[in-house]
Motif scaffolding. Structure first.
Motif, PDB file in Angstrom:
ATOM      1  N   ASP A 160       0.350  -1.392   0.046  1.00 31.89           N
ATOM      2  CA  ASP A 160      -0.215  -0.047  -0.201  1.00 31.89           C
ATOM      3  C   ASP A 160       0.720   1.540  -0.093  1.00 31.89           C
ATOM      4  O   ASP A 160       2.083   1.397   0.002  1.00 31.89           O
ATOM      5  CB  ASP A 160      -0.436  -0.294   0.725  1.00 31.89           C
ATOM      6  CG  ASP A 160       0.132  -0.206   2.579  1.00 31.89           C
ATOM      7  OD1 ASP A 160       0.539   0.294   2.879  1.00 31.89           O
ATOM      8  OD2 ASP A 160      -0.534  -0.914   3.231  1.00 31.89           O
ATOM      9  N   ALA A 161      -0.078   2.287   0.031  1.00 30.67           N
ATOM     10  CA  ALA A 161       0.795   3.766   0.412  1.00 30.67           C
ATOM     11  C   ALA A 161       1.667   3.726   1.646  1.00 30.67           C
ATOM     12  O   ALA A 161       2.760   4.100   0.802  1.00 30.67           O
ATOM     13  CB  ALA A 161      -0.107   5.235  -0.133  1.00 30.67           C
ATOM     14  N   LYS A 162       1.291   3.537   2.793  1.00 31.41           N
ATOM     15  CA  LYS A 162       2.961   3.036   3.565  1.00 31.41           C
ATOM     16  C   LYS A 162       3.867   2.909   3.405  1.00 31.41           C
ATOM     17  O   LYS A 162       5.215   3.000   3.285  1.00 31.41           O
ATOM     18  CB  LYS A 162       1.820   2.386   4.888  1.00 31.41           C
ATOM     19  CG  LYS A 162       0.431   3.310   5.059  1.00 31.41           C
ATOM     20  CD  LYS A 162       0.148   3.522   6.004  1.00 31.41           C
ATOM     21  CE  LYS A 162      -0.984   4.318   7.726  1.00 31.41           C
ATOM     22  NZ  LYS A 162      -1.201   4.038   8.503  1.00 31.41           N
ATOM     23  N   VAL A 164       4.560   1.973  -0.060  1.00 32.63           N
ATOM     24  CA  VAL A 164       5.891   3.069  -0.833  1.00 32.63           C
ATOM     25  C   VAL A 164       6.784   4.132   0.042  1.00 32.63           C
ATOM     26  O   VAL A 164       7.919   3.974  -0.418  1.00 32.63           O
ATOM     27  CB  VAL A 164       5.197   3.599  -1.999  1.00 32.63           C
ATOM     28  CG1 VAL A 164       5.790   4.366  -2.603  1.00 32.63           C
ATOM     29  CG2 VAL A 164       3.853   2.930  -1.937  1.00 32.63           C
ATOM     30  N   SER A 187      -5.873  -3.730  -5.235  1.00 30.61           N
ATOM     31  CA  SER A 187      -6.190  -2.577  -5.106  1.00 30.61           C
ATOM     32  C   SER A 187      -4.751  -1.753  -5.415  1.00 30.61           C
ATOM     33  O   SER A 187      -4.674  -0.761  -5.437  1.00 30.61           O
ATOM     34  CB  SER A 187      -6.284  -1.745  -3.145  1.00 30.61           C
ATOM     35  OG  SER A 187      -5.439  -2.498  -2.739  1.00 30.61           O
ATOM     36  N   LEU A 188      -4.075  -2.499  -6.256  1.00 30.09           N
ATOM     37  CA  LEU A 188      -3.083  -1.604  -6.895  1.00 30.09           C
ATOM     38  C   LEU A 188      -2.634  -0.715  -7.493  1.00 30.09           C
ATOM     39  O   LEU A 188      -1.972   0.078  -7.944  1.00 30.09           O
ATOM     40  CB  LEU A 188      -2.026  -3.078  -7.077  1.00 30.09           C
ATOM     41  CG  LEU A 188      -0.448  -3.260  -7.586  1.00 30.09           C
ATOM     42  CD1 LEU A 188      -0.014  -2.576  -6.648  1.00 30.09           C
ATOM     43  CD2 LEU A 188       0.216  -4.251  -8.572  1.00 30.09           C
ATOM     44  N   LYS A 190      -4.468   1.424  -7.526  1.00 25.01           N
ATOM     45  CA  LYS A 190      -5.229   3.093  -7.033  1.00 25.01           C
ATOM     46  C   LYS A 190      -3.499   3.486  -6.166  1.00 25.01           C
ATOM     47  O   LYS A 190      -3.231   4.334  -5.779  1.00 25.01           O
ATOM     48  CB  LYS A 190      -5.800   2.651  -5.693  1.00 25.01           C
ATOM     49  CG  LYS A 190      -7.645   2.498  -5.933  1.00 25.01           C
ATOM     50  CD  LYS A 190      -8.498   2.210  -5.133  1.00 25.01           C
ATOM     51  CE  LYS A 190      -9.657   1.328  -5.719  1.00 25.01           C
ATOM     52  NZ  LYS A 190     -10.981   1.416  -4.367  1.00 25.01           N
ATOM     53  N   ILE A 191      -2.572   2.555  -5.764  1.00 24.51           N
ATOM     54  CA  ILE A 191      -1.601   2.618  -5.199  1.00 24.51           C
ATOM     55  C   ILE A 191      -0.001   2.940  -6.430  1.00 24.51           C
ATOM     56  O   ILE A 191       0.745   3.869  -6.355  1.00 24.51           O
ATOM     57  CB  ILE A 191      -0.494   1.410  -4.600  1.00 24.51           C
ATOM     58  CG1 ILE A 191      -1.461   0.621  -3.607  1.00 24.51           C
ATOM     59  CG2 ILE A 191       0.213   1.956  -4.727  1.00 24.51           C
ATOM     60  CD1 ILE A 191      -2.220   1.673  -3.058  1.00 24.51           C
ATOM     61  N   GLU A 194       1.061   7.030  -6.079  1.00 26.33           N
ATOM     62  CA  GLU A 194       2.000   7.196  -5.084  1.00 26.33           C
ATOM     63  C   GLU A 194       3.419   6.989  -5.719  1.00 26.33           C
ATOM     64  O   GLU A 194       4.401   7.729  -5.447  1.00 26.33           O
ATOM     65  CB  GLU A 194       1.451   6.176  -3.809  1.00 26.33           C
ATOM     66  CG  GLU A 194      -0.390   6.717  -3.418  1.00 26.33           C
ATOM     67  CD  GLU A 194      -0.386   7.795  -2.785  1.00 26.33           C
ATOM     68  OE1 GLU A 194       0.642   8.647  -2.620  1.00 26.33           O
ATOM     69  OE2 GLU A 194      -0.946   8.041  -3.024  1.00 26.33           O
TER      70      GLU A 194
END
Length: 256
Positions: A160-162, A164, A187-188, A190-191, A194
Protein backbone atom coordinates in the motif's frame (compact mmCIF):
# COMPACT_ATOMS: atom_id res chain seq x y z
CA UNK A 1 9.61 -1.81 -27.27
CA UNK A 2 8.68 -3.31 -23.93
CA UNK A 3 11.05 -4.85 -21.36
CA UNK A 4 9.81 -7.74 -19.23
CA UNK A 5 12.09 -7.20 -16.25
CA UNK A 6 11.17 -10.43 -14.47
CA UNK A 7 10.29 -13.66 -16.25
CA UNK A 8 11.22 -17.32 -15.70
CA UNK A 9 10.67 -18.71 -19.20
CA UNK A 10 13.37 -21.33 -18.62
CA UNK A 11 11.40 -23.23 -15.94
CA UNK A 12 9.99 -26.73 -16.39
CA UNK A 13 6.47 -25.34 -16.84
CA UNK A 14 7.48 -24.34 -20.38
CA UNK A 15 9.32 -27.54 -21.28
CA UNK A 16 10.37 -27.73 -24.91
CA UNK A 17 8.17 -24.73 -25.79
CA UNK A 18 10.38 -22.16 -24.05
CA UNK A 19 11.86 -21.02 -27.35
CA UNK A 20 8.43 -20.59 -28.89
CA UNK A 21 7.35 -18.55 -25.88
CA UNK A 22 10.37 -16.24 -26.23
CA UNK A 23 9.69 -15.78 -29.94
CA UNK A 24 6.01 -15.07 -29.26
CA UNK A 25 7.03 -12.35 -26.81
CA UNK A 26 9.43 -10.79 -29.31
CA UNK A 27 6.71 -10.78 -31.96
CA UNK A 28 4.41 -8.99 -29.50
CA UNK A 29 6.94 -6.19 -28.96
CA UNK A 30 8.78 -7.49 -25.91
CA UNK A 31 12.27 -6.76 -27.16
CA UNK A 32 14.11 -7.58 -23.94
CA UNK A 33 13.49 -10.06 -21.13
CA UNK A 34 15.36 -10.50 -17.85
CA UNK A 35 15.66 -13.99 -16.34
CA UNK A 36 16.21 -13.99 -12.55
CA UNK A 37 17.59 -17.23 -11.15
CA UNK A 38 15.76 -19.38 -8.57
CA UNK A 39 18.18 -22.01 -7.19
CA UNK A 40 21.16 -24.14 -8.18
CA UNK A 41 19.08 -26.40 -10.44
CA UNK A 42 17.86 -23.50 -12.60
CA UNK A 43 21.25 -22.05 -13.52
CA UNK A 44 21.83 -24.45 -16.43
CA UNK A 45 18.42 -24.16 -18.16
CA UNK A 46 18.44 -20.39 -17.67
CA UNK A 47 21.84 -20.08 -19.33
CA UNK A 48 20.81 -22.37 -22.16
CA UNK A 49 17.73 -20.31 -23.01
CA UNK A 50 19.72 -17.09 -22.80
CA UNK A 51 22.36 -18.54 -25.13
CA UNK A 52 19.63 -19.26 -27.69
CA UNK A 53 18.41 -15.62 -27.59
CA UNK A 54 21.42 -13.52 -26.53
CA UNK A 55 20.14 -10.32 -28.16
CA UNK A 56 16.79 -10.38 -26.38
CA UNK A 57 17.49 -11.88 -22.96
CA UNK A 58 19.56 -11.04 -19.89
CA UNK A 59 20.21 -12.92 -16.65
CA UNK A 60 20.36 -12.22 -12.93
CA UNK A 61 21.99 -14.57 -10.44
CA UNK A 62 20.80 -15.20 -6.89
CA UNK A 63 19.16 -17.66 -4.52
CA UNK A 64 15.40 -17.27 -4.06
CA UNK A 65 14.34 -16.93 -0.39
CA UNK A 66 11.97 -19.92 -0.51
CA UNK A 67 14.96 -22.05 -1.52
CA UNK A 68 16.84 -21.23 1.70
CA UNK A 69 17.16 -24.40 3.76
CA UNK A 70 19.61 -26.31 5.94
CA UNK A 71 22.33 -26.15 3.27
CA UNK A 72 21.86 -22.48 2.43
CA UNK A 73 25.47 -21.51 3.16
CA UNK A 74 26.76 -24.08 0.69
CA UNK A 75 24.18 -23.00 -1.88
CA UNK A 76 25.10 -19.33 -1.48
CA UNK A 77 28.76 -20.24 -1.88
CA UNK A 78 27.99 -21.94 -5.21
CA UNK A 79 25.91 -18.96 -6.33
CA UNK A 80 28.85 -16.70 -5.49
CA UNK A 81 31.18 -19.02 -7.39
CA UNK A 82 28.94 -18.83 -10.45
CA UNK A 83 28.95 -15.03 -10.27
CA UNK A 84 32.72 -14.86 -9.86
CA UNK A 85 33.40 -17.22 -12.76
CA UNK A 86 30.83 -15.76 -15.17
CA UNK A 87 30.49 -12.20 -13.94
CA UNK A 88 29.87 -10.65 -17.36
CA UNK A 89 26.91 -12.95 -17.96
CA UNK A 90 24.80 -11.36 -15.21
CA UNK A 91 23.32 -7.87 -15.01
CA UNK A 92 21.82 -8.10 -11.51
CA UNK A 93 21.64 -10.07 -8.27
CA UNK A 94 18.33 -11.84 -7.98
CA UNK A 95 15.97 -12.83 -7.20
CA UNK A 96 16.75 -12.49 -3.52
CA UNK A 97 14.83 -11.37 -0.45
CA UNK A 98 12.46 -12.54 2.25
CA UNK A 99 9.40 -14.79 1.92
CA UNK A 100 7.58 -15.72 5.12
CA UNK A 101 4.18 -16.38 3.55
CA UNK A 102 4.24 -20.17 3.81
CA UNK A 103 6.89 -20.85 6.44
CA UNK A 104 8.90 -18.82 8.96
CA UNK A 105 11.27 -21.66 9.89
CA UNK A 106 14.24 -20.18 8.05
CA UNK A 107 13.53 -16.52 8.77
CA UNK A 108 16.97 -15.77 10.23
CA UNK A 109 18.71 -17.78 7.51
CA UNK A 110 16.78 -15.90 4.82
CA UNK A 111 17.89 -12.61 6.37
CA UNK A 112 21.53 -13.67 6.47
CA UNK A 113 21.42 -14.93 2.87
CA UNK A 114 19.67 -11.76 1.74
CA UNK A 115 22.25 -9.57 3.43
CA UNK A 116 25.17 -11.49 1.97
CA UNK A 117 23.79 -11.33 -1.56
CA UNK A 118 23.02 -7.62 -1.29
CA UNK A 119 26.57 -6.91 -0.15
CA UNK A 120 27.89 -8.78 -3.18
CA UNK A 121 25.70 -6.60 -5.40
CA UNK A 122 27.02 -3.46 -3.73
CA UNK A 123 30.61 -4.64 -4.12
CA UNK A 124 30.15 -5.47 -7.80
CA UNK A 125 27.91 -2.45 -8.52
CA UNK A 126 25.00 -4.65 -9.60
CA UNK A 127 21.34 -3.85 -8.91
CA UNK A 128 19.29 -6.19 -6.73
CA UNK A 129 15.95 -7.78 -7.58
CA UNK A 130 14.10 -8.02 -4.26
CA UNK A 131 11.43 -10.62 -3.56
CA UNK A 132 9.39 -9.56 -0.54
CA UNK A 133 6.34 -11.51 0.62
CA UNK A 134 5.13 -11.02 4.19
CA UNK A 135 8.63 -9.82 4.99
CA UNK A 136 8.85 -6.06 4.51
CA UNK A 137 9.97 -5.43 8.10
CA UNK A 138 12.80 -7.92 7.65
CA UNK A 139 13.78 -6.56 4.23
CA UNK A 140 13.96 -3.01 5.53
CA UNK A 141 15.93 -4.12 8.58
CA UNK A 142 18.53 -5.69 6.29
CA UNK A 143 18.64 -2.64 4.03
CA UNK A 144 19.17 -0.40 7.06
CA UNK A 145 22.21 -2.47 8.00
CA UNK A 146 23.87 -2.50 4.56
CA UNK A 147 27.29 -0.95 4.02
CA UNK A 148 25.51 1.37 1.59
CA UNK A 149 22.03 1.45 0.08
CA UNK A 150 21.85 -0.75 -3.03
CA UNK A 151 20.02 0.22 -6.17
CA UNK A 152 17.27 -2.13 -7.21
CA UNK A 153 13.64 -3.06 -7.64
CA UNK A 154 10.95 -4.44 -5.35
CA UNK A 155 9.72 -7.20 -7.61
CA UNK A 156 5.98 -8.03 -7.75
CA UNK A 157 5.09 -5.10 -5.54
CA UNK A 158 1.66 -5.45 -3.95
CA UNK A 159 1.83 -3.17 -0.94
CA UNK A 160 0.00 0.00 0.00
CA UNK A 161 0.94 3.68 0.06
CA UNK A 162 2.56 3.33 3.50
CA UNK A 163 4.77 0.55 2.17
CA UNK A 164 5.82 2.77 -0.73
CA UNK A 165 6.73 5.51 1.72
CA UNK A 166 8.71 3.15 3.97
CA UNK A 167 10.69 1.84 1.02
CA UNK A 168 11.37 5.31 -0.35
CA UNK A 169 12.81 6.42 2.99
CA UNK A 170 15.60 3.90 2.37
CA UNK A 171 16.39 4.63 -1.24
CA UNK A 172 15.17 5.51 -4.70
CA UNK A 173 13.98 2.02 -5.57
CA UNK A 174 11.89 0.91 -8.53
CA UNK A 175 8.67 -1.08 -8.15
CA UNK A 176 7.91 -4.11 -10.31
CA UNK A 177 4.31 -4.16 -11.52
CA UNK A 178 2.86 -7.34 -12.99
CA UNK A 179 -0.48 -9.07 -13.67
CA UNK A 180 -1.74 -8.39 -10.15
CA UNK A 181 -2.59 -4.87 -11.27
CA UNK A 182 -5.26 -6.30 -13.59
CA UNK A 183 -7.02 -8.41 -10.94
CA UNK A 184 -10.52 -7.26 -9.93
CA UNK A 185 -9.85 -7.80 -6.24
CA UNK A 186 -6.56 -5.90 -6.31
CA UNK A 187 -6.20 -2.27 -5.19
CA UNK A 188 -2.74 -2.01 -6.73
CA UNK A 189 -3.88 0.30 -9.54
CA UNK A 190 -4.83 2.88 -6.89
CA UNK A 191 -1.27 2.79 -5.56
CA UNK A 192 0.41 3.40 -8.93
CA UNK A 193 0.06 7.22 -8.74
CA UNK A 194 1.84 7.07 -5.36
CA UNK A 195 4.73 5.32 -7.09
CA UNK A 196 4.77 7.38 -10.28
CA UNK A 197 5.37 6.06 -13.79
CA UNK A 198 9.02 7.12 -13.59
CA UNK A 199 9.69 4.48 -10.90
CA UNK A 200 7.71 1.58 -12.39
CA UNK A 201 9.18 -1.48 -14.07
CA UNK A 202 6.96 -3.87 -16.00
CA UNK A 203 7.20 -7.60 -15.40
CA UNK A 204 5.19 -10.79 -15.83
CA UNK A 205 6.83 -13.16 -13.32
CA UNK A 206 6.00 -15.91 -15.81
CA UNK A 207 4.83 -18.63 -15.47
CA UNK A 208 2.97 -17.13 -12.50
CA UNK A 209 0.41 -14.34 -12.03
CA UNK A 210 -1.03 -14.23 -15.53
CA UNK A 211 -2.96 -10.99 -16.11
CA UNK A 212 -6.63 -10.77 -16.99
CA UNK A 213 -7.93 -12.23 -19.33
CA UNK A 214 -5.45 -15.09 -18.87
CA UNK A 215 -5.68 -15.31 -15.09
CA UNK A 216 -5.38 -18.88 -13.87
CA UNK A 217 -3.42 -19.98 -16.93
CA UNK A 218 0.31 -20.35 -17.44
CA UNK A 219 1.73 -16.87 -17.81
CA UNK A 220 4.19 -15.82 -20.51
CA UNK A 221 6.03 -12.65 -21.45
CA UNK A 222 3.77 -11.88 -24.41
CA UNK A 223 0.94 -11.20 -21.96
CA UNK A 224 2.75 -8.12 -20.66
CA UNK A 225 0.77 -6.07 -23.19
CA UNK A 226 -2.26 -6.46 -20.92
CA UNK A 227 -0.29 -5.02 -18.03
CA UNK A 228 0.85 -2.09 -20.17
CA UNK A 229 -2.77 -1.40 -21.08
CA UNK A 230 -3.90 -1.37 -17.44
CA UNK A 231 -1.05 0.94 -16.39
CA UNK A 232 -1.84 3.29 -19.29
CA UNK A 233 -5.49 3.34 -18.25
CA UNK A 234 -4.53 4.13 -14.65
CA UNK A 235 -2.28 7.04 -15.61
CA UNK A 236 -4.66 8.18 -18.36
CA UNK A 237 -1.88 8.15 -20.93
CA UNK A 238 -1.03 6.32 -24.11
CA UNK A 239 0.20 2.74 -24.41
CA UNK A 240 3.39 3.96 -26.10
CA UNK A 241 4.07 6.36 -23.24
CA UNK A 242 4.01 3.54 -20.70
CA UNK A 243 6.18 1.36 -22.95
CA UNK A 244 8.72 4.14 -23.53
CA UNK A 245 9.00 5.33 -19.92
CA UNK A 246 9.22 1.86 -18.36
CA UNK A 247 11.75 0.76 -20.98
CA UNK A 248 13.87 3.80 -20.10
CA UNK A 249 13.50 2.89 -16.41
CA UNK A 250 14.69 -0.66 -17.05
CA UNK A 251 17.58 0.55 -19.18
CA UNK A 252 18.65 2.92 -16.43
CA UNK A 253 18.53 0.40 -13.57
CA UNK A 254 19.97 -2.62 -15.36
CA UNK A 255 22.21 -0.69 -17.76
CA UNK A 256 20.98 -2.60 -20.78
Amino acid sequence: MIVDTHTHLYLDEFGSSSGEVVERAIATGVGKMIFPNVDLSTIKPMNELHAAYPSNTYMAMGLHPTEIGDNWKEDISKIREELDENHRQYIAIGEIGIDLYWDRTYRECQMLAFSEQIEYGIKEDLPVIIHCRDGLDEVLEILDGCSEMPRGVFHSFGGDAKDVERIRKRGDFYFGINGIVTFKNSSLSKILPEIGLERILLETDSPYLAPVPFRGKRNESAYIVNIVGKVAETFNCGYDTVADVTTANASSLFRI
